[in-house]
Write a protein that holds these residues in place. Sequence first.
Motif, PDB file in Angstrom:
ATOM      1  N   THR A 102     -11.576   1.278   6.149  1.00 57.02           N
ATOM      2  CA  THR A 102     -10.944   2.598   6.089  1.00 57.02           C
ATOM      3  C   THR A 102      -9.474   2.475   5.713  1.00 57.02           C
ATOM      4  OG1 THR A 102     -12.461   3.431   7.798  1.00 57.02           O
ATOM      5  CG2 THR A 102     -10.439   4.687   7.411  1.00 57.02           C
ATOM      6  N   LEU A 103      -9.031   3.346   4.840  1.00 64.26           N
ATOM      7  CA  LEU A 103      -7.630   3.432   4.433  1.00 64.26           C
ATOM      8  C   LEU A 103      -7.087   4.774   4.898  1.00 64.26           C
ATOM      9  CD1 LEU A 103      -5.179   2.353   2.790  1.00 64.26           C
ATOM     10  CD2 LEU A 103      -6.195   3.454   0.784  1.00 64.26           C
ATOM     11  N   VAL A 104      -5.964   4.748   5.639  1.00 63.65           N
ATOM     12  CA  VAL A 104      -5.346   5.966   6.161  1.00 63.65           C
ATOM     13  C   VAL A 104      -4.030   6.191   5.423  1.00 63.65           C
ATOM     14  CG1 VAL A 104      -4.507   7.154   8.214  1.00 63.65           C
ATOM     15  CG2 VAL A 104      -6.395   5.513   8.418  1.00 63.65           C
ATOM     16  N   LEU A 105      -3.903   7.341   4.771  1.00 63.82           N
ATOM     17  CA  LEU A 105      -2.734   7.656   3.945  1.00 63.82           C
ATOM     18  C   LEU A 105      -2.044   8.914   4.468  1.00 63.82           C
ATOM     19  CD1 LEU A 105      -4.351   7.208   0.402  1.00 63.82           C
ATOM     20  CD2 LEU A 105      -3.040   5.516   1.699  1.00 63.82           C
ATOM     21  N   HIS A 106      -0.714   8.972   4.282  1.00 66.96           N
ATOM     22  CA  HIS A 106       0.021  10.129   4.807  1.00 66.96           C
ATOM     23  C   HIS A 106       1.409  10.175   4.196  1.00 66.96           C
ATOM     24  CE1 HIS A 106      -0.987  12.767   8.378  1.00 66.96           C
ATOM     25  NE2 HIS A 106       0.200  13.262   8.019  1.00 66.96           N
ATOM     26  N   CYS A 164       2.616  12.319  -5.135  1.00 66.19           N
ATOM     27  CA  CYS A 164       2.772  10.868  -5.276  1.00 66.19           C
ATOM     28  C   CYS A 164       1.736  10.271  -6.223  1.00 66.19           C
ATOM     29  CB  CYS A 164       2.700  10.185  -3.917  1.00 66.19           C
ATOM     30  SG  CYS A 164       4.064  10.605  -2.831  1.00 66.19           S
ATOM     31  N   ARG A 165       1.099  11.127  -6.970  1.00 65.59           N
ATOM     32  CA  ARG A 165       0.221  10.658  -8.019  1.00 65.59           C
ATOM     33  C   ARG A 165       1.101  10.115  -9.135  1.00 65.59           C
ATOM     34  NH1 ARG A 165      -2.330  13.852 -12.716  1.00 65.59           N
ATOM     35  NH2 ARG A 165      -3.897  12.363 -13.408  1.00 65.59           N
ATOM     36  N   PRO A 166       0.827   8.976  -9.786  1.00 65.68           N
ATOM     37  CA  PRO A 166      -0.440   8.246  -9.719  1.00 65.68           C
ATOM     38  C   PRO A 166      -0.506   7.144  -8.660  1.00 65.68           C
ATOM     39  CG  PRO A 166       0.863   7.356 -11.485  1.00 65.68           C
ATOM     40  CD  PRO A 166       1.677   8.491 -10.903  1.00 65.68           C
ATOM     41  N   LEU A 167       0.600   6.905  -7.907  1.00 65.13           N
ATOM     42  CA  LEU A 167       0.574   5.807  -6.940  1.00 65.13           C
ATOM     43  C   LEU A 167      -0.553   5.986  -5.929  1.00 65.13           C
ATOM     44  CD1 LEU A 167       1.677   3.260  -5.617  1.00 65.13           C
ATOM     45  CD2 LEU A 167       3.365   4.704  -4.423  1.00 65.13           C
ATOM     46  N   ALA A 168      -0.681   7.199  -5.385  1.00 64.89           N
ATOM     47  CA  ALA A 168      -1.709   7.420  -4.369  1.00 64.89           C
ATOM     48  C   ALA A 168      -3.098   7.131  -4.920  1.00 64.89           C
ATOM     49  CB  ALA A 168      -1.631   8.851  -3.853  1.00 64.89           C
ATOM     50  N   SER A 169      -3.385   7.647  -6.098  1.00 65.21           N
ATOM     51  CA  SER A 169      -4.702   7.415  -6.706  1.00 65.21           C
ATOM     52  C   SER A 169      -4.918   5.940  -7.018  1.00 65.21           C
ATOM     53  CB  SER A 169      -4.852   8.242  -7.978  1.00 65.21           C
ATOM     54  OG  SER A 169      -4.849   9.623  -7.684  1.00 65.21           O
ATOM     55  N   THR A 170      -3.862   5.264  -7.433  1.00 63.65           N
ATOM     56  CA  THR A 170      -3.971   3.832  -7.734  1.00 63.65           C
ATOM     57  C   THR A 170      -4.303   3.047  -6.472  1.00 63.65           C
ATOM     58  OG1 THR A 170      -2.427   4.016  -9.578  1.00 63.65           O
ATOM     59  CG2 THR A 170      -2.749   1.829  -8.631  1.00 63.65           C
ATOM     60  N   LEU A 171      -3.637   3.382  -5.362  1.00 61.75           N
ATOM     61  CA  LEU A 171      -3.915   2.702  -4.095  1.00 61.75           C
ATOM     62  C   LEU A 171      -5.346   2.943  -3.635  1.00 61.75           C
ATOM     63  CD1 LEU A 171      -0.639   3.376  -2.070  1.00 61.75           C
ATOM     64  CD2 LEU A 171      -1.414   1.193  -2.998  1.00 61.75           C
ATOM     65  N   VAL A 172      -5.807   4.175  -3.780  1.00 64.21           N
ATOM     66  CA  VAL A 172      -7.179   4.488  -3.368  1.00 64.21           C
ATOM     67  C   VAL A 172      -8.178   3.738  -4.243  1.00 64.21           C
ATOM     68  CG1 VAL A 172      -8.917   6.313  -3.221  1.00 64.21           C
ATOM     69  CG2 VAL A 172      -6.596   6.719  -2.393  1.00 64.21           C
ATOM     70  N   ALA A 173      -7.975   3.768  -5.553  1.00 65.72           N
ATOM     71  CA  ALA A 173      -8.910   3.091  -6.454  1.00 65.72           C
ATOM     72  C   ALA A 173      -8.948   1.594  -6.182  1.00 65.72           C
ATOM     73  CB  ALA A 173      -8.524   3.364  -7.908  1.00 65.72           C
ATOM     74  N   ALA A 174      -7.779   0.996  -5.938  1.00 59.05           N
ATOM     75  CA  ALA A 174      -7.731  -0.438  -5.646  1.00 59.05           C
ATOM     76  C   ALA A 174      -8.467  -0.758  -4.352  1.00 59.05           C
ATOM     77  CB  ALA A 174      -6.279  -0.908  -5.570  1.00 59.05           C
ATOM     78  N   PHE A 175      -8.300   0.100  -3.350  1.00 59.29           N
ATOM     79  CA  PHE A 175      -8.996  -0.097  -2.079  1.00 59.29           C
ATOM     80  C   PHE A 175     -10.505  -0.003  -2.262  1.00 59.29           C
ATOM     81  CE2 PHE A 175     -10.887   2.110   1.647  1.00 59.29           C
ATOM     82  CZ  PHE A 175     -10.758   1.096   2.576  1.00 59.29           C
ATOM     83  N   LEU A 176     -10.938   0.966  -3.028  1.00 61.81           N
ATOM     84  CA  LEU A 176     -12.375   1.146  -3.237  1.00 61.81           C
ATOM     85  C   LEU A 176     -12.983   0.012  -4.047  1.00 61.81           C
ATOM     86  CD1 LEU A 176     -12.545   4.977  -4.008  1.00 61.81           C
ATOM     87  CD2 LEU A 176     -12.862   3.814  -1.808  1.00 61.81           C
ATOM     88  N   ASP A 177     -12.155  -0.647  -4.867  1.00 59.17           N
ATOM     89  CA  ASP A 177     -12.660  -1.712  -5.739  1.00 59.17           C
ATOM     90  C   ASP A 177     -12.529  -3.105  -5.138  1.00 59.17           C
ATOM     91  OD1 ASP A 177     -13.376   0.131  -7.638  1.00 59.17           O
ATOM     92  OD2 ASP A 177     -11.537  -0.079  -8.819  1.00 59.17           O
ATOM     93  N   GLU A 178     -12.014  -3.205  -3.913  1.00 57.52           N
ATOM     94  CA  GLU A 178     -11.858  -4.518  -3.287  1.00 57.52           C
ATOM     95  C   GLU A 178     -13.203  -5.202  -3.092  1.00 57.52           C
ATOM     96  OE1 GLU A 178      -9.866  -3.959   0.390  1.00 57.52           O
ATOM     97  OE2 GLU A 178      -7.861  -4.025  -0.499  1.00 57.52           O
ATOM     98  N   ALA A 179     -13.127  -6.502  -2.944  1.00 55.78           N
ATOM     99  CA  ALA A 179     -14.324  -7.283  -2.665  1.00 55.78           C
ATOM    100  C   ALA A 179     -14.946  -6.805  -1.349  1.00 55.78           C
ATOM    101  CB  ALA A 179     -13.999  -8.767  -2.580  1.00 55.78           C
TER     102      ALA A 179
END
Length: 277
Positions: free
Chosen positions: A215-219, A257-272
């Motif tokens: 889980t990733l918590v963003l704020h 904070c787009r695109p940083l927020a979206s980039t962080l989410v995409a990277a998290f979802l794509d992790e091993a």
Amino acid sequence: MQKPSPPDTDHLLHARTRAQDGTVLAYQHHGAGRPLVLLAGQANNHHWWDGVREDFHPGHATITMDYRGTGQSGAPDGPYSTRQFADDVVSVLDDLGIECADVYGTSMGGRVAQWVAARHPDRVRRLVLGCTSPGGTRAVERDMTVRRTLAQADPEAARTALLDLMYAPEWRAAHPGPYTTLGDPRMPAHARRGHLVASNEHDAWEALPGIACPTLVLHGDQDRLTPPDNVPLLAARIPRSRTHLFPGARHAYFVTCRPLASTLVAAFLDEAEDALR
């Protein structure tokens, strides 16, 4: 800062299914790849994600929905609850034949996402919770000043107050709108009240330790609508979680904070798959 892209609504597949109680649920599906459910805030329909959902294409197939009471979904008398909304999400996944998906919920959508992950752990691969709280007596609530400004009898004054809670003035000056996070203007009054009650009565505190997925918590650290003090509360209760705060951001960090927020989410979802074990 980059301006949001115009929404790619022409390629959305609009469909309908029915909830367990027979209520019509409208949802939207776009793209190919691993399914990603995007859940909007209170009293909002799928347009909450306009200009953001495209950030996750083509790596993910995005799924949004109109909560009951909003958009093209049915608007039964109620009562409404975040648990019920979570069951509606599962009904949409069932209609699409999706056994397991990533889920990203913001504001009340984050509350709904908590129940999806806690009550249906086999349906959620990874979870992102944005600008949200665990609810209940242990959550850190907005102060009374904020509550009074949102409860003004003048609808235009209340809208202006909400706009300020969502976006900092300097960001609004550079991005004059239109804004898609201020509520569905066509909601019937009873559904709007039902959404407010559902969000206010949310309490997943006891269920959060049962969330098994990463889980990733963003704020945003300047969020007064849902105070960022809720971030460590969620992180302490959800076993495999990590957090990120966006400096200077208010409630709608995922836009400002787009695109940083979206980039962080995409990277998290794509992790091993073994990350956060």
